[in-house]
Design an enzyme around this catalytic site. Structure first.
Site, short mmCIF file in Angstrom:
data_model
loop_
_atom_site.label_atom_id
_atom_site.label_comp_id
_atom_site.label_asym_id
_atom_site.label_seq_id
_atom_site.Cartn_x
_atom_site.Cartn_y
_atom_site.Cartn_z
N ASP A 133 13.75 -32.36 26.67
CA ASP A 133 12.43 -32.86 27.00
C ASP A 133 11.89 -32.03 28.16
O ASP A 133 12.63 -31.75 29.10
CB ASP A 133 12.53 -34.34 27.43
N HIS B 57 4.05 -27.97 28.93
CA HIS B 57 4.60 -29.31 29.10
C HIS B 57 5.98 -29.47 28.49
O HIS B 57 6.67 -30.45 28.75
CB HIS B 57 3.64 -30.35 28.50
P1 ADQ Z 1 5.77 -36.72 25.44
O1 ADQ Z 1 6.73 -36.01 24.57
O2 ADQ Z 1 4.79 -37.54 24.75
O3 ADQ Z 1 5.04 -35.71 26.45
P2 ADQ Z 1 6.67 -38.41 27.81
O4 ADQ Z 1 6.68 -37.54 28.98
O5 ADQ Z 1 7.78 -39.38 27.81
O6 ADQ Z 1 6.73 -37.64 26.40
O7 ADQ Z 1 5.29 -39.17 27.83
C1 ADQ Z 1 5.09 -40.28 27.05
C2 ADQ Z 1 3.91 -41.07 27.60
O8 ADQ Z 1 3.38 -41.81 26.53
C3 ADQ Z 1 4.33 -42.01 28.68
O9 ADQ Z 1 3.34 -42.13 29.64
C4 ADQ Z 1 4.48 -43.32 27.92
O10 ADQ Z 1 4.20 -44.47 28.66
C5 ADQ Z 1 3.50 -43.17 26.80
N1 ADQ Z 1 4.06 -43.90 25.64
C6 ADQ Z 1 5.16 -43.63 24.96
N2 ADQ Z 1 5.37 -44.58 24.02
C7 ADQ Z 1 4.40 -45.46 24.14
C8 ADQ Z 1 4.05 -46.68 23.49
N3 ADQ Z 1 4.79 -47.22 22.53
N4 ADQ Z 1 2.93 -47.30 23.88
C9 ADQ Z 1 2.19 -46.80 24.86
N5 ADQ Z 1 2.46 -45.69 25.51
C10 ADQ Z 1 3.54 -45.02 25.16
C11 ADQ Z 1 5.06 -34.30 26.66
C12 ADQ Z 1 6.43 -33.65 26.89
C13 ADQ Z 1 7.16 -34.34 28.02
C14 ADQ Z 1 6.31 -34.32 29.28
C15 ADQ Z 1 4.90 -34.80 28.99
C16 ADQ Z 1 3.99 -34.61 30.19
O11 ADQ Z 1 7.20 -33.71 25.69
O12 ADQ Z 1 8.40 -33.74 28.28
O13 ADQ Z 1 6.89 -35.16 30.26
O14 ADQ Z 1 4.33 -34.12 27.88
O15 ADQ Z 1 4.00 -33.30 30.62
#
Ligand code: ADQ
Length: 458
Positions: free
Chosen positions: A367, A158
């Site tokens: 990311d 990921h």
């Molecule tokens: P993350 O680093 O956690 O994931 P991201 O892809 O942005 O980053 O996913 C975050 C998820 O968590 C989103 O669905 C978002 O809505 C939720 N989230 C974030 N802050 C929140 C909050 N305050 N309240 C509720 N929900 C919140 C890792 C990798 C990424 C990759 C994903 C999926 O780092 O690059 O996209 O896995 O593979």
């Protein structure tokens, strides 16, 4: 049809009310995939026991079974906080300045991977497809093979894959990557990470690499590496947008913005997300343009994560200080320009917040993908969509080319993008949004999982 066995560090079942919350993108994606497919989701319970037993706790979830094991405190410290989050995470996000190379971390990581293999083996039946998630388990496929498992096994990473020149700073890097070649399929978020991986295999392992098919041959092993860009559960997310919770959340932000343009950031509090850099860009905007306090409101939602790791305590302190200074310098008696909120929200509420914001600021330093960018796009009003400002260094930038793409380290560029977004005519916003939305809608997490599973099936 063969069953699906998913392995990931944590098993976090979505209770249907956005309970996956701040646990991040992986949880959001896996719930979508397993609900579609059925099978078993295996991982760490998040609990600690004095002595590891390998005892499985089984439970029934919405259309699938969960199986979890408890770990010893030393395992958690060395494997999870140590090797996964203090060694691999910073290194794979290009932060070798933060990466810690402790031999105990590496030993703990190998030990836990062996424990996972041991506990998993009895659950696997002849036809099952085993799909392993993420950087916690790079050697798990090799461990499972050592126990005689001949099933098809795949890995999806990921997070980014670092350039070869950075990866070689990791002790025993060859062993780690060689172990990965015991997977049949290795998936990456973007072509850039895939290319870095293939480059490493050729240069450092002397493997036979076919760039076109992604085939990597080393000794008697053959693995196929490919890019599978992950998406969101678009249908589910749009349904959440129809709820009263989403509408009320939108109203809370719009109503309290007092006619200012709302800029939103939603990120786990992590140094890879570029949060201090965003404030630097805003600082520049406020310094060079008049009356910004009456024109712009920046809402940053950033729930703390990995609080046992020092670099995470530091990024939190830095951000608190910068936000405090910024607000001290730019607030008026009745207006505060940055709302910095340290907690998670349900996904329906997030939908409402995204919709209330005419600018989505998604500027990670690195990311794997970044699902917030996709959620922001999905939540926009088609008749009056907001503008996405997106880091070139997120995997999502390969797909979301109609966003305003920026180098998050260049404050001037981000400042300019904010200015452009503030003034973008409706026609251009609509045109950009339609193109972005087509990608987000058509390449969702269901299709992503199906694509990976079909490739794994071979
Ligand atoms: P993350 O680093 O956690 O994931 P991201 O892809 O942005 O980053 O996913 C975050 C998820 O968590 C989103 O669905 C978002 O809505 C939720 N989230 C974030 N802050 C929140 C909050 N305050 N309240 C509720 N929900 C919140 C890792 C990798 C990424 C990759 C994903 C999926 O780092 O690059 O996209 O896995 O593979």
């Amino acid at each position: 049809m063969s069953r699906l066995i998913v392995v990931s560090n944590r098993v976090s079942v979505d209770k249907g009310r956005g309970a996956t919350g701040a646990q991040g993108g992986l949880a959001v994606a896996m719930n979508g995939a397993l609900r579609q497919h059925g099978g078993i989701w295996f991982g760490w319970s998040g609990e600690e026991v004095e002595h590891f037993t390998g005892q499985l706790t089984l439970a029934r979830a919405d259309g699938f079974t969960t199986a979890t094991i408890d770990l010893e405190p030393q395992d958690v410290e060395e494997y999870y906080n140590g090797y996964a989050n203090r060694t691999l995470w910073p290194l794979f996000h290009y932060r070798i300045d933060l990466a810690e190379y402790e031999n105990e971390f590496g030993r703990g990581y190998e030990r836990v991977n062996e424990q996972f293999a041991n506990s998993l083996i009895p659950l696997v039946e002849a036809d099952d497809l085993v799909w392993v998630q993420d950087y916690h388990f790079l050697p798990l496929g090799e461990r499972l093979r050592a126990h005689g498992l001949t099933n098809r096994i795949g890995l999806f990473l990921h997070i980014p894959w670092p350039p070869t020149r950075l990866l070689v700073s990791l002790p025993f890097h060859e062993r780690l990557v060689e172990a990965m070649l015991h997977y049949d399929v290795i998936g990456f978020q973007s072509v850039e990470w895939l290319e870095s991986f293939l480059h490493y295999c050729r240069k450092e392992l002397n493997a036979e690499v076919d760039e076109d098919s992604g085939t990597v041959r080393l000794g008697d092993r053959t693995a196929t590496a490919r890019a599978f860009p992950i998406g969101i559960d678009h249908k589910e997310f749009m349904a959440l947008g129809e709820t009263g919770t989403a509408r009320r959340a939108q109203e809370r932000v719009t109503g309290s913005a007092r006619n200012r343009t709302v800029v939103i950031g939603v990120d786990r509090l992590d140094y890879s997300k570029g949060l201090p850099e965003r404030i630097d860009a805003l600082e520049r905007l406020f310094a060079t343009q008049d009356d910004m306090v009456n024109r712009l409101l920046y809402v940053q939602i950033a729930p703390p994560s990995r609080e046992d790791v020092r670099s995470y305590q530091e990024i939190r302190a830095t951000l608190e200080q910068k936000t405090g200074q910024f607000n001290g310098a730019h607030s008026d008696v009745d207006l505060v320009p940055i709302r910095y909120v340290n907690r998670g929200f349900g996904r329906a509420e997030l939908f409402g917040f995204y919709r209330a914001a005419k600018i989505g600021l998604v500027t990670p330093i690195r990311d794997g993908m970044n699902l917030v960018a996709k959620e922001y796009v999905a939540a926009q009003d088609p008749e009056d969509p907001g503008v996405l400002i997106l880091s070139r260094f997120a995997g999502a930038a390969e797909q979301l080319t109609d966003a305003l793409l920026v180098n998050p380290l260049n404050h001037e560029e981000v400042t300019r993008a904010l200015w452009t977004a503030l003034h973008m005519p409706l026609e251009e916003r609509k045109a950009r949004w339609s193109a972005l939305n087509a990608v987000v809608r058509d390449r969702d997490v269901i299709g992503w999982a199906e694509d990976f599973i079909a490739t794994l099936r071979g």
